[in-house]
Write a protein that holds these residues in place. Structure first.
Motif, PDB file in Angstrom:
ATOM      1  N   GLY A 183      31.072  -0.544   7.527  1.00  0.00           N
ATOM      2  CA  GLY A 183      29.661  -0.611   8.118  1.00  0.00           C
ATOM      3  C   GLY A 183      28.708  -1.694   7.478  1.00  0.00           C
ATOM      4  O   GLY A 183      27.778  -1.616   7.811  1.00  0.00           O
ATOM      5  N   VAL A 184      29.252  -2.745   6.826  1.00  0.00           N
ATOM      6  CA  VAL A 184      28.572  -3.530   6.270  1.00  0.00           C
ATOM      7  C   VAL A 184      27.669  -4.581   7.102  1.00  0.00           C
ATOM      8  O   VAL A 184      26.636  -5.176   6.628  1.00  0.00           O
ATOM      9  CB  VAL A 184      29.252  -4.557   5.198  1.00  0.00           C
ATOM     10  N   CYS A 185      28.059  -4.664   8.532  1.00  0.00           N
ATOM     11  CA  CYS A 185      27.338  -5.580   9.476  1.00  0.00           C
ATOM     12  C   CYS A 185      26.219  -5.014   9.902  1.00  0.00           C
ATOM     13  O   CYS A 185      24.946  -5.727  10.027  1.00  0.00           O
ATOM     14  CB  CYS A 185      28.277  -5.778  10.642  1.00  0.00           C
ATOM     15  N   GLN A 186      26.228  -3.822  10.078  1.00  0.00           N
ATOM     16  CA  GLN A 186      24.944  -2.821  10.588  1.00  0.00           C
ATOM     17  C   GLN A 186      24.740  -1.610   9.671  1.00  0.00           C
ATOM     18  O   GLN A 186      25.139  -0.733   9.929  1.00  0.00           O
ATOM     19  CB  GLN A 186      25.091  -2.714  11.987  1.00  0.00           C
ATOM     20  N   PRO A 187      24.456  -1.866   8.219  1.00  0.00           N
ATOM     21  CA  PRO A 187      24.226  -0.730   7.299  1.00  0.00           C
ATOM     22  C   PRO A 187      23.343   0.201   7.957  1.00  0.00           C
ATOM     23  O   PRO A 187      23.400   1.505   7.327  1.00  0.00           O
ATOM     24  CB  PRO A 187      23.924  -1.430   6.148  1.00  0.00           C
ATOM     25  N   ASP A 188      22.235  -0.113   8.509  1.00  0.00           N
ATOM     26  CA  ASP A 188      21.022   0.855   8.952  1.00  0.00           C
ATOM     27  C   ASP A 188      21.726   1.772  10.356  1.00  0.00           C
ATOM     28  O   ASP A 188      21.020   2.503  10.613  1.00  0.00           O
ATOM     29  CB  ASP A 188      19.959   0.084   9.665  1.00  0.00           C
ATOM     30  N   ASN A 189      22.642   1.550  10.648  1.00  0.00           N
ATOM     31  CA  ASN A 189      23.497   2.093  11.645  1.00  0.00           C
ATOM     32  C   ASN A 189      24.664   2.878  11.250  1.00  0.00           C
ATOM     33  O   ASN A 189      25.476   3.445  12.053  1.00  0.00           O
ATOM     34  CB  ASN A 189      23.749   1.315  13.020  1.00  0.00           C
ATOM     35  N   CYS A 190      24.938   3.141   9.915  1.00  0.00           N
ATOM     36  CA  CYS A 190      26.155   3.661   9.300  1.00  0.00           C
ATOM     37  C   CYS A 190      25.669   4.815   8.444  1.00  0.00           C
ATOM     38  O   CYS A 190      24.805   4.915   7.510  1.00  0.00           O
ATOM     39  CB  CYS A 190      26.820   2.501   8.523  1.00  0.00           C
ATOM     40  N   ILE A 191      26.706   5.831   8.570  1.00  0.00           N
ATOM     41  CA  ILE A 191      26.708   7.008   7.701  1.00  0.00           C
ATOM     42  C   ILE A 191      28.031   6.960   6.911  1.00  0.00           C
ATOM     43  O   ILE A 191      29.002   6.901   7.526  1.00  0.00           O
ATOM     44  CB  ILE A 191      26.471   8.184   8.165  1.00  0.00           C
ATOM     45  N   VAL A 192      27.719   6.963   5.545  1.00  0.00           N
ATOM     46  CA  VAL A 192      29.085   6.810   4.566  1.00  0.00           C
ATOM     47  C   VAL A 192      29.312   8.188   4.192  1.00  0.00           C
ATOM     48  O   VAL A 192      28.318   8.837   3.912  1.00  0.00           O
ATOM     49  CB  VAL A 192      28.932   5.826   3.478  1.00  0.00           C
ATOM     50  N   VAL A 193      30.695   8.788   4.645  1.00  0.00           N
ATOM     51  CA  VAL A 193      30.787  10.267   4.268  1.00  0.00           C
ATOM     52  C   VAL A 193      31.782  10.157   3.046  1.00  0.00           C
ATOM     53  O   VAL A 193      32.762   9.327   3.012  1.00  0.00           O
ATOM     54  CB  VAL A 193      31.413  10.946   5.316  1.00  0.00           C
ATOM     55  N   LEU A 238      20.626  12.386   3.537  1.00  0.00           N
ATOM     56  CA  LEU A 238      21.318  10.885   3.604  1.00  0.00           C
ATOM     57  C   LEU A 238      20.571  10.096   2.572  1.00  0.00           C
ATOM     58  O   LEU A 238      19.534   9.959   2.335  1.00  0.00           O
ATOM     59  CB  LEU A 238      20.894  10.326   4.783  1.00  0.00           C
ATOM     60  N   HIS A 239      21.303   9.877   1.499  1.00  0.00           N
ATOM     61  CA  HIS A 239      20.857   9.181   0.400  1.00  0.00           C
ATOM     62  C   HIS A 239      21.176   7.589   0.173  1.00  0.00           C
ATOM     63  O   HIS A 239      22.312   7.215   0.235  1.00  0.00           O
ATOM     64  CB  HIS A 239      21.347  10.014  -0.964  1.00  0.00           C
ATOM     65  N   PRO A 240      20.122   6.561   0.425  1.00  0.00           N
ATOM     66  CA  PRO A 240      20.494   5.252   0.069  1.00  0.00           C
ATOM     67  C   PRO A 240      20.963   5.003  -1.293  1.00  0.00           C
ATOM     68  O   PRO A 240      20.480   5.614  -2.343  1.00  0.00           O
ATOM     69  CB  PRO A 240      18.806   4.686   0.238  1.00  0.00           C
ATOM     70  N   TYR A 241      21.972   4.182  -1.374  1.00  0.00           N
ATOM     71  CA  TYR A 241      22.431   3.615  -2.572  1.00  0.00           C
ATOM     72  C   TYR A 241      22.822   2.055  -2.285  1.00  0.00           C
ATOM     73  O   TYR A 241      23.287   1.854  -1.320  1.00  0.00           O
ATOM     74  CB  TYR A 241      23.587   4.206  -2.912  1.00  0.00           C
ATOM     75  N   ASP A 242      22.771   1.229  -3.243  1.00  0.00           N
ATOM     76  CA  ASP A 242      23.156  -0.189  -3.367  1.00  0.00           C
ATOM     77  C   ASP A 242      24.494  -0.262  -3.716  1.00  0.00           C
ATOM     78  O   ASP A 242      24.975   0.097  -4.550  1.00  0.00           O
ATOM     79  CB  ASP A 242      22.289  -0.949  -4.184  1.00  0.00           C
ATOM     80  N   ILE A 243      25.192  -1.091  -2.989  1.00  0.00           N
ATOM     81  CA  ILE A 243      26.865  -1.339  -3.173  1.00  0.00           C
ATOM     82  C   ILE A 243      26.921  -2.943  -3.219  1.00  0.00           C
ATOM     83  O   ILE A 243      26.592  -3.853  -2.311  1.00  0.00           O
ATOM     84  CB  ILE A 243      27.644  -0.674  -2.318  1.00  0.00           C
ATOM     85  N   THR A 244      27.627  -3.443  -4.056  1.00  0.00           N
ATOM     86  CA  THR A 244      27.882  -4.936  -4.479  1.00  0.00           C
ATOM     87  C   THR A 244      29.372  -5.104  -3.766  1.00  0.00           C
ATOM     88  O   THR A 244      30.411  -4.581  -4.506  1.00  0.00           O
ATOM     89  CB  THR A 244      27.767  -5.571  -5.719  1.00  0.00           C
ATOM     90  N   PHE A 245      29.563  -5.857  -2.536  1.00  0.00           N
ATOM     91  CA  PHE A 245      30.981  -6.138  -2.138  1.00  0.00           C
ATOM     92  C   PHE A 245      31.366  -7.324  -2.826  1.00  0.00           C
ATOM     93  O   PHE A 245      32.641  -7.440  -3.123  1.00  0.00           O
ATOM     94  CB  PHE A 245      30.835  -6.308  -0.815  1.00  0.00           C
ATOM     95  N   THR A 246      30.542  -8.386  -2.891  1.00  0.00           N
ATOM     96  CA  THR A 246      30.798  -9.529  -3.552  1.00  0.00           C
ATOM     97  C   THR A 246      29.781  -9.958  -4.238  1.00  0.00           C
ATOM     98  O   THR A 246      28.618  -9.429  -4.106  1.00  0.00           O
ATOM     99  CB  THR A 246      31.257 -10.706  -2.524  1.00  0.00           C
ATOM    100  N   PRO A 247      29.802 -11.189  -5.274  1.00  0.00           N
ATOM    101  CA  PRO A 247      28.597 -11.372  -6.027  1.00  0.00           C
ATOM    102  C   PRO A 247      27.527 -11.965  -5.068  1.00  0.00           C
ATOM    103  O   PRO A 247      26.405 -11.935  -5.392  1.00  0.00           O
ATOM    104  CB  PRO A 247      29.204 -12.816  -6.758  1.00  0.00           C
ATOM    105  N   ASP A 248      27.760 -12.353  -3.801  1.00  0.00           N
ATOM    106  CA  ASP A 248      26.789 -12.912  -2.798  1.00  0.00           C
ATOM    107  C   ASP A 248      26.375 -11.751  -1.746  1.00  0.00           C
ATOM    108  O   ASP A 248      25.640 -12.070  -1.069  1.00  0.00           O
ATOM    109  CB  ASP A 248      27.391 -14.087  -2.099  1.00  0.00           C
ATOM    110  N   LEU A 249      26.990 -10.605  -1.919  1.00  0.00           N
ATOM    111  CA  LEU A 249      26.834  -9.636  -0.976  1.00  0.00           C
ATOM    112  C   LEU A 249      26.661  -8.137  -1.409  1.00  0.00           C
ATOM    113  O   LEU A 249      27.551  -7.554  -1.589  1.00  0.00           O
ATOM    114  CB  LEU A 249      28.007  -9.476   0.154  1.00  0.00           C
ATOM    115  N   LYS A 250      25.174  -7.945  -1.523  1.00  0.00           N
ATOM    116  CA  LYS A 250      24.704  -6.600  -1.982  1.00  0.00           C
ATOM    117  C   LYS A 250      24.162  -5.845  -0.795  1.00  0.00           C
ATOM    118  O   LYS A 250      23.143  -6.438  -0.191  1.00  0.00           O
ATOM    119  CB  LYS A 250      23.836  -6.832  -3.172  1.00  0.00           C
ATOM    120  N   VAL A 251      24.564  -4.730  -0.318  1.00  0.00           N
ATOM    121  CA  VAL A 251      23.979  -4.107   0.747  1.00  0.00           C
ATOM    122  C   VAL A 251      23.508  -2.677   0.243  1.00  0.00           C
ATOM    123  O   VAL A 251      24.291  -2.018  -0.228  1.00  0.00           O
ATOM    124  CB  VAL A 251      25.209  -4.027   1.939  1.00  0.00           C
TER     125      VAL A 251
END
Length: 259
Positions: free
Chosen positions: A174-184, A224-237
């Motif tokens: 869901g990294v392209c549209q995180p505001d439209n994604c629920i992670v279960v 629904l709880h927001p949390y930050d996740i780092t995928f790569t050094p340049d990509l934090k969502v």
């Protein structure tokens, strides 16, 4: 005689599977066109498109990545969720499965979780229109070991993104549209106490009643709880995870045990 009966049964199973594949609601494979076909007349133009991942989200499967028949265990509460999805579908909303499984395996899963054949309108399975080898990809192909770009970019499906909701256990999808994604929470082992899907059913019912855009609605939902996740050094969502009471208890227990 035993061998002959076994052979006859296999032939019958193969025939039934071929017939099933003909009925399966697939996606558009034509280059240059959206992954989803246009909405049908019984769907609301301004209705929601609910997109569900399959493995470790709705069920637990082993062997889904290959071409043999997988072993499948349905997640507890799936019947409750599908009752809600059936209501949403009857009200003109669109229900889609988006899976990295093969076409054949997605057909098997569809026949198990949607026996009425009236809930799922289309299935997006693994294909070159959205899964590509990419050295900077966030996923790894289990067979080749190559880095893959298999994110589920909602821009590819040809729908109003404000009315699209992606539900997935893998945040990178869901990294392209995180505001439209629920992670279960991923369903990676059988757990009869898992209560994720009934909570999800309640959320979807409220979303349909709200008529808000998906990003607006997700900001209002208390579990629904927001949390930050780092995928790569340049990509934090910043993503949103659905946390049900069981999840909160497990997280609290882990924190206590570390202390």
């Amino acid at each position: 005689m035993g061998c002959s009966t076994s052979s006859t049964n296999r032939t019958r199973d193969d025939t039934q599977q071929k017939e099933l594949m003909k009925q399966k609601p697939g996606h558009c494979k034509e280059a240059g066109k959206p992954l989803l076909y246009p909405k049908t007349e019984d769907m609301k133009e301004d209705g929601y498109t609910i997109i569900l991942d399959v493995d470790e989200c709705l069920l637990l499967a082993r062997g889904m990545g290959g071409f043999s028949r997988p072993t499948i265990k349905l997640r507890p509460g799936l019947s409750t969720l599908f009752s809600t999805l059936q209501t949403l579908s009857a009200d003109g909303h669109e229900i889609v499965l988006w899976t990295s499984s093969s076409e054949t395996q997605s057909g098997l899963v569809w026949s198990m979780i949607d026996p009425t054949k009236k809930v799922i309108s289309q299935i997006i399975w693994r294909g070159i229109k959205w899964v590509k080898v990419d050295p900077d990809g966030l996923s790894t192909d289990p067979f080749s070991g190559k880095k893959m770009n298999s994110t589920k970019d909602l821009r590819l499906i040809g729908r109003d993104i404000n009315k699209c909701l992606l539900i997935d256990n893998a945040p990178q999808n869901g990294v392209c549209q995180p505001d439209n994604c629920i992670v279960v929470k991923e369903y990676s082992r059988v757990n009869p106490q898992d209560d994720t899907l009934p909570h999800l059913a309640s959320l979807l019912s409220s979303l349909a009643e709200s008529n808000l855009s998906v990003p607006e609605f997700l900001k209002t939902w208390p579990s629904l709880h927001p949390y930050d996740i780092t995928f790569t050094p340049d990509l934090k969502v910043r993503m949103r995870r659905l946390e049900v009471p069981d999840d909160t208890t497990i997280l609290s227990t882990k924190k206590c045990s570390k202390g």
